[in-house]
Design a protein around this motif. Structure first.
Motif, PDB file in Angstrom:
ATOM      1  N   SER A 163       7.477   5.840  -3.281  1.00 33.31           N
ATOM      2  CA  SER A 163       6.846   6.452  -4.452  1.00 33.31           C
ATOM      3  C   SER A 163       7.495   5.983  -5.748  1.00 33.31           C
ATOM      4  O   SER A 163       6.810   5.717  -6.746  1.00 33.31           O
ATOM      5  CB  SER A 163       6.925   7.979  -4.349  1.00 33.31           C
ATOM      6  N   LEU A 164       8.821   5.875  -5.742  1.00 33.29           N
ATOM      7  CA  LEU A 164       9.531   5.404  -6.930  1.00 33.29           C
ATOM      8  C   LEU A 164       9.113   3.979  -7.276  1.00 33.29           C
ATOM      9  O   LEU A 164       8.856   3.662  -8.451  1.00 33.29           O
ATOM     10  CB  LEU A 164      11.042   5.477  -6.696  1.00 33.29           C
ATOM     11  N   ILE A 165       9.022   3.116  -6.264  1.00 41.46           N
ATOM     12  CA  ILE A 165       8.590   1.734  -6.509  1.00 41.46           C
ATOM     13  C   ILE A 165       7.157   1.725  -7.032  1.00 41.46           C
ATOM     14  O   ILE A 165       6.814   0.949  -7.943  1.00 41.46           O
ATOM     15  CB  ILE A 165       8.715   0.897  -5.220  1.00 41.46           C
ATOM     16  N   GLY A 166       6.308   2.596  -6.482  1.00 39.59           N
ATOM     17  CA  GLY A 166       4.930   2.690  -6.958  1.00 39.59           C
ATOM     18  C   GLY A 166       4.856   3.085  -8.420  1.00 39.59           C
ATOM     19  O   GLY A 166       4.061   2.533  -9.186  1.00 39.59           O
ATOM     20  N   LEU A 214       0.813  -1.208   0.000  1.00 43.92           N
ATOM     21  CA  LEU A 214       0.000   0.000   0.000  1.00 43.92           C
ATOM     22  C   LEU A 214       0.852   1.266   0.000  1.00 43.92           C
ATOM     23  O   LEU A 214       0.488   2.269  -0.614  1.00 43.92           O
ATOM     24  CB  LEU A 214      -0.934  -0.003   1.218  1.00 43.92           C
ATOM     25  N   SER A 215       1.997   1.221   0.685  1.00 46.83           N
ATOM     26  CA  SER A 215       2.856   2.401   0.738  1.00 46.83           C
ATOM     27  C   SER A 215       3.438   2.742  -0.630  1.00 46.83           C
ATOM     28  O   SER A 215       3.858   3.878  -0.865  1.00 46.83           O
ATOM     29  CB  SER A 215       3.996   2.182   1.741  1.00 46.83           C
ATOM     30  N   TYR A 216       3.443   1.793  -1.555  1.00 52.48           N
ATOM     31  CA  TYR A 216       4.001   2.023  -2.883  1.00 52.48           C
ATOM     32  C   TYR A 216       3.067   2.810  -3.805  1.00 52.48           C
ATOM     33  O   TYR A 216       3.527   3.404  -4.781  1.00 52.48           O
ATOM     34  CB  TYR A 216       4.316   0.688  -3.568  1.00 52.48           C
ATOM     35  N   VAL A 217       1.767   2.774  -3.544  1.00 57.16           N
ATOM     36  CA  VAL A 217       0.822   3.231  -4.563  1.00 57.16           C
ATOM     37  C   VAL A 217       0.119   4.533  -4.220  1.00 57.16           C
ATOM     38  O   VAL A 217      -0.710   5.008  -4.993  1.00 57.16           O
ATOM     39  CB  VAL A 217      -0.247   2.146  -4.827  1.00 57.16           C
ATOM     40  N   THR A 218       0.457   5.133  -3.079  1.00 55.70           N
ATOM     41  CA  THR A 218      -0.236   6.342  -2.658  1.00 55.70           C
ATOM     42  C   THR A 218      -0.135   7.443  -3.695  1.00 55.70           C
ATOM     43  O   THR A 218      -1.141   8.030  -4.102  1.00 55.70           O
ATOM     44  CB  THR A 218       0.337   6.837  -1.317  1.00 55.70           C
ATOM     45  N   SER A 219       1.073   7.746  -4.139  1.00 55.36           N
ATOM     46  CA  SER A 219       1.248   8.828  -5.109  1.00 55.36           C
ATOM     47  C   SER A 219       0.589   8.488  -6.433  1.00 55.36           C
ATOM     48  O   SER A 219      -0.011   9.358  -7.079  1.00 55.36           O
ATOM     49  CB  SER A 219       2.733   9.130  -5.309  1.00 55.36           C
TER      50      SER A 219
END
Length: 429
Positions: free
Chosen positions: A407-410, A344-349
């Motif tokens: 964010s980069l991973i997202g 979930l922390s990956y997809v916020t942005s």
């Protein structure tokens, strides 16, 4: 050809909107806000501002629904305004992480509170998978069955929140507050608004149900506005009670504000009643997610941008059974993996990028259809729409600033949809 049955009305649309917003956030996130904003009026103003942003989004999506009452809702708006690739990237991210990861996290949250109430000797992941399986089965029975379950859970959720508010108002007195408070900074304001924005998110998923509303132009537009406004009233009421019972300092000092407030108001039973309320709320949120998001995957299959089997509709129930089962299986796998919080922390942005793009699509449609009235228009457009787009961009920027690696991973997950889209576009021709 779209074979979904139009069986839903205004009440269903309103409950779906509210069910998509209210999960566990309002029971937990207010303490984060109180740690950044140190006076009651600032805290309530921040929740009011978050409600205004959500209501602005509701206005925008209401006009989009009136202009494009199409299968998949937000997915269709992105496809019609920009390009099928943009819509696919949204659907891909929704399936890969946003929806499935979110449902896995909420399912485990439900399981933890359920086990706290029942004390069963079972792993929380097992309960999470079991509840996901039950909701998958209910929604495969048909849209009416899934919506009825959602309506019952949403009504129960409203009752639980109302009970919390009444208990806080009737059975407690206001605590003493210190008169001094640190000066407000822009960084603190941004840190406070981020969890508020997430707590208000989810109303847009009601647009996924467009193809199953009897009169989407009327019912979805009204449902969005009534539902979002109803949640704003509930959220402001809950935060007022938190501040009345705990005070600003007490709210900032606890990580379980709902449970702490109820214990102060009615004693030791407050914790158990709060656990029941959160379990009901998370179950309702899961029910809404299982009902709505599979319609996007179904729309992708209809556009020949996904497995053709995902577009299968049951002859008997008129439900997209393969799309529903696919989401249930993926959410269960993520729940069992224990990696849902990280995912979930990956997809916020990425999520708020699509918020901004979808809101901006209204400018595209208005330019193409100049002079045409869809029956509903956004009040204050273009300024209100522009402010919503800017708010989405600021949330993206704030997330990148505070969580650059995630964010980069997202964005890499989002970018992985490009070769998948190219494959399906070629395969579908």
């Amino acid at each position: 050809m779209n074979q979904l049955a139009r069986r839903l009305g205004l009440f269903d649309a309103t409950m779906i909107v509210m069910g998509g917003i209210i999960g566990s956030g309002i029971f937990i996130n207010p303490y984060i806000v109180a740690r950044q904003l140190h006076t009651p009026w600032l805290i309530l103003a921040a929740w009011g501002l978050g409600g205004w942003i959500a209501l602005s989004g509701g206005f925008i999506w209401a006009e989009l629904a009136a202009r494009r009452p199409l299968l998949g809702g937000q997915y269709a708006y992105l496809r019609e305004a920009y390009h099928p690739a943009v819509a696919f990237m949204y659907g891909w991210t929704l399936l890969a992480v946003i929806q499935t990861g979110g449902m896995a996290a909420v399912a485990v949250t439900f399981a933890r509170y359920f086990l706290e109430i029942t004390h069963l000797p079972v792993a929380d992941a097992v309960i999470a998978v079991l509840v996901l399986a039950i909701l998958t089965l209910i929604n495969c029975i048909g849209v009416r069955a899934g919506t009825t379950a959602q309506n019952i859970l949403m009504a129960t959720k409203i009752g639980a929140i109302a009970a919390l508010v009444v208990c806080g108002l009737v059975f407690s007195a206001s605590p003493q507050e210190s008169v001094s408070a640190p000066a407000l900074s822009w960084k603190a304001a941004g840190a406070a608004l981020t969890p508020i924005a997430f707590s208000y998110g989810g109303w847009q998923t009601a647009s996924f149900m467009t193809a199953e509303l009897r009169d989407p132009r009327r019912d979805l537009t009204r449902g969005l506005l009534i539902g979002v406004l109803g949640v704003v009233v509930l959220y402001l009421s809950v935060n007022f009670v938190y501040l009345r019972v705990l005070g600003t300092e007490g709210l900032a000092a606890t990580t379980t504000p709902a449970s702490t407030a109820m214990q102060v108001a009615i004693g030791s039973k407050g914790a158990s009643l709060t656990a029941v309320a959160i379990a009901i709320s998370t179950l309702g949120f899961l029910s809404q997610g299982m009902l709505t998001a599979p319609r996007v995957y179904f729309a992708m299959a209809e556009d020949r941008l996904f497995f053709r089997s995902v577009g299968i509709v049951s002859e008997r129930t008129k439900a997209p059974v393969v799309a529903i089962a696919l989401q249930g299986v993926l959410a269960s796998i993520i729940a069992l993996s224990g990696r849902y919080d990280q995912i979930l922390s990956y997809v916020t942005s990425s999520d708020f990028i699509f918020f901004g793009l979808t809101a901006a699509s209204l400018f595209v449609f208005r330019k193409r259809e100049r002079g045409e009235s869809p029956g509903y228009v956004v009040p204050g457009h273009p300024w209100t729409t522009l402010l919503f787009v800017i708010a989405s961009a600021l949330i993206v920027a704030g997330t990148v600033y505070s969580h650059p690696k995630e964010s980069l991973i997202g964005w890499m997950i989002l970018a992985s949809g490009v070769p998948v889209y190219l494959f399906w576009r070629t395969a579908g021709q």
